[in-house]
Scaffold this motif. Sequence first.
Motif, PDB file in Angstrom:
ATOM      1  N   ASP A 156       0.850  -1.178   0.000  1.00 56.40           N
ATOM      2  CA  ASP A 156       0.000   0.000   0.000  1.00 56.40           C
ATOM      3  C   ASP A 156       0.893   1.236   0.000  1.00 56.40           C
ATOM      4  O   ASP A 156       1.720   1.398   0.904  1.00 56.40           O
ATOM      5  CB  ASP A 156      -0.889  -0.013   1.245  1.00 56.40           C
ATOM      6  CG  ASP A 156      -1.893   1.118   1.276  1.00 56.40           C
ATOM      7  OD1 ASP A 156      -1.523   2.256   0.923  1.00 56.40           O
ATOM      8  OD2 ASP A 156      -3.043   0.867   1.661  1.00 56.40           O
ATOM      9  N   PRO A 157       0.754   2.105  -0.992  1.00 52.92           N
ATOM     10  CA  PRO A 157       1.631   3.282  -1.057  1.00 52.92           C
ATOM     11  C   PRO A 157       1.518   4.184   0.178  1.00 52.92           C
ATOM     12  O   PRO A 157       2.464   4.884   0.500  1.00 52.92           O
ATOM     13  CB  PRO A 157       1.153   4.018  -2.305  1.00 52.92           C
ATOM     14  CG  PRO A 157       0.332   3.058  -3.072  1.00 52.92           C
ATOM     15  CD  PRO A 157      -0.162   2.034  -2.108  1.00 52.92           C
ATOM     16  N   LEU A 158       0.400   4.169   0.863  1.00 48.35           N
ATOM     17  CA  LEU A 158       0.216   5.034   2.027  1.00 48.35           C
ATOM     18  C   LEU A 158       0.630   4.376   3.337  1.00 48.35           C
ATOM     19  O   LEU A 158       1.231   5.012   4.191  1.00 48.35           O
ATOM     20  CB  LEU A 158      -1.247   5.495   2.111  1.00 48.35           C
ATOM     21  CG  LEU A 158      -1.757   6.279   0.904  1.00 48.35           C
ATOM     22  CD1 LEU A 158      -3.236   6.600   1.044  1.00 48.35           C
ATOM     23  CD2 LEU A 158      -0.944   7.550   0.700  1.00 48.35           C
ATOM     24  N   ARG A 159       0.318   3.112   3.533  1.00 50.60           N
ATOM     25  CA  ARG A 159       0.603   2.427   4.797  1.00 50.60           C
ATOM     26  C   ARG A 159       1.855   1.575   4.763  1.00 50.60           C
ATOM     27  O   ARG A 159       2.371   1.178   5.808  1.00 50.60           O
ATOM     28  CB  ARG A 159      -0.575   1.515   5.167  1.00 50.60           C
ATOM     29  CG  ARG A 159      -1.850   2.231   5.474  1.00 50.60           C
ATOM     30  CD  ARG A 159      -2.925   1.275   5.957  1.00 50.60           C
ATOM     31  NE  ARG A 159      -2.360  -0.026   6.283  1.00 50.60           N
ATOM     32  CZ  ARG A 159      -2.973  -1.187   6.109  1.00 50.60           C
ATOM     33  NH1 ARG A 159      -4.177  -1.233   5.644  1.00 50.60           N
ATOM     34  NH2 ARG A 159      -2.397  -2.325   6.415  1.00 50.60           N
ATOM     35  N   GLY A 160       2.345   1.254   3.586  1.00 51.26           N
ATOM     36  CA  GLY A 160       3.455   0.319   3.443  1.00 51.26           C
ATOM     37  C   GLY A 160       4.690   0.680   4.236  1.00 51.26           C
ATOM     38  O   GLY A 160       5.274  -0.172   4.905  1.00 51.26           O
ATOM     39  N   ALA A 161       5.107   1.938   4.195  1.00 50.86           N
ATOM     40  CA  ALA A 161       6.336   2.348   4.887  1.00 50.86           C
ATOM     41  C   ALA A 161       6.238   2.085   6.386  1.00 50.86           C
ATOM     42  O   ALA A 161       7.194   1.584   6.994  1.00 50.86           O
ATOM     43  CB  ALA A 161       6.649   3.815   4.620  1.00 50.86           C
ATOM     44  N   ASP A 162       5.099   2.383   6.987  1.00 48.91           N
ATOM     45  CA  ASP A 162       4.939   2.154   8.428  1.00 48.91           C
ATOM     46  C   ASP A 162       4.962   0.667   8.764  1.00 48.91           C
ATOM     47  O   ASP A 162       5.576   0.254   9.754  1.00 48.91           O
ATOM     48  CB  ASP A 162       3.639   2.776   8.941  1.00 48.91           C
ATOM     49  CG  ASP A 162       3.668   4.301   8.917  1.00 48.91           C
ATOM     50  OD1 ASP A 162       4.775   4.879   8.929  1.00 48.91           O
ATOM     51  OD2 ASP A 162       2.586   4.900   8.885  1.00 48.91           O
ATOM     52  N   LEU A 163       4.296  -0.143   7.955  1.00 49.16           N
ATOM     53  CA  LEU A 163       4.278  -1.586   8.201  1.00 49.16           C
ATOM     54  C   LEU A 163       5.673  -2.184   8.046  1.00 49.16           C
ATOM     55  O   LEU A 163       6.111  -2.989   8.875  1.00 49.16           O
ATOM     56  CB  LEU A 163       3.291  -2.276   7.262  1.00 49.16           C
ATOM     57  CG  LEU A 163       1.819  -1.914   7.474  1.00 49.16           C
ATOM     58  CD1 LEU A 163       0.962  -2.489   6.356  1.00 49.16           C
ATOM     59  CD2 LEU A 163       1.336  -2.391   8.830  1.00 49.16           C
ATOM     60  N   TRP A 164       6.365  -1.801   6.971  1.00 48.20           N
ATOM     61  CA  TRP A 164       7.725  -2.307   6.763  1.00 48.20           C
ATOM     62  C   TRP A 164       8.647  -1.861   7.892  1.00 48.20           C
ATOM     63  O   TRP A 164       9.470  -2.647   8.369  1.00 48.20           O
ATOM     64  CB  TRP A 164       8.281  -1.843   5.411  1.00 48.20           C
ATOM     65  CG  TRP A 164       7.793  -2.664   4.262  1.00 48.20           C
ATOM     66  CD1 TRP A 164       6.985  -2.259   3.243  1.00 48.20           C
ATOM     67  CD2 TRP A 164       8.071  -4.040   4.010  1.00 48.20           C
ATOM     68  NE1 TRP A 164       6.749  -3.299   2.384  1.00 48.20           N
ATOM     69  CE2 TRP A 164       7.409  -4.404   2.823  1.00 48.20           C
ATOM     70  CE3 TRP A 164       8.816  -5.011   4.670  1.00 48.20           C
ATOM     71  CZ2 TRP A 164       7.474  -5.683   2.278  1.00 48.20           C
ATOM     72  CZ3 TRP A 164       8.891  -6.291   4.139  1.00 48.20           C
ATOM     73  CH2 TRP A 164       8.226  -6.615   2.958  1.00 48.20           C
ATOM     74  N   SER A 165       8.531  -0.616   8.322  1.00 52.65           N
ATOM     75  CA  SER A 165       9.378  -0.116   9.415  1.00 52.65           C
ATOM     76  C   SER A 165       9.189  -0.953  10.674  1.00 52.65           C
ATOM     77  O   SER A 165      10.168  -1.286  11.351  1.00 52.65           O
ATOM     78  CB  SER A 165       9.072   1.355   9.712  1.00 52.65           C
ATOM     79  OG  SER A 165       9.530   2.173   8.671  1.00 52.65           O
TER      80      SER A 165
END
Length: 185
Positions: free
Chosen positions: A35-44
């Motif tokens: 997800d372009p919006l939530r992906g970074a937080d989940l991956w982090s």
Amino acid sequence: MTSATPAGPPPDLDLAFSLQSLADTGPSSGSGLVDPLRGADLWSAHLAAWLQQLQEELPAPLQAPAYSLGLELCDDPAIAELNRSWRHIEGPTDVLAFAAQEEAPPLPIGELAGAGETGLELGDIVISLDTARRQAISAGHGLEAELLFLASHGLLHLLGWDHPDDASLAAMLERQSELLEATPP
């Protein structure tokens, strides 16, 4: 050597997350990780938890309170070009890891320029979503499970793990399994 409950807080993580413009991304793809919006937080969250688990077994120069790394999700043509350019192998692959600490001995975090802001630079992980989808179907599990497997593999490579022979590969896959078992929901 591994611990089910890591000691200390998770390290800070400065993640540069990139999702190549692909037709089948976002919530409809079945995974928040793309997800372009939530992906970074989940991956982090996943990567910081793995780094916390690995902290005590890392060589001293790689033990740090903060890290910086890049994660790119791309398509087969993009990863095939990287595979050809860097490994001189034609065609796509599932994951590539470009370790920042390969060329020179890693420096303790306090000796890095700007380390207080970005942490110890580990490098970049690149994953092909096209290949991950095919492998997930072949293995009989979802895209999210495959992406986590590939990212954990890439992270271990950034931290110095390698698999030049079957025994090394088995050890690396076992460590990946341990990381994934303790992955936060």
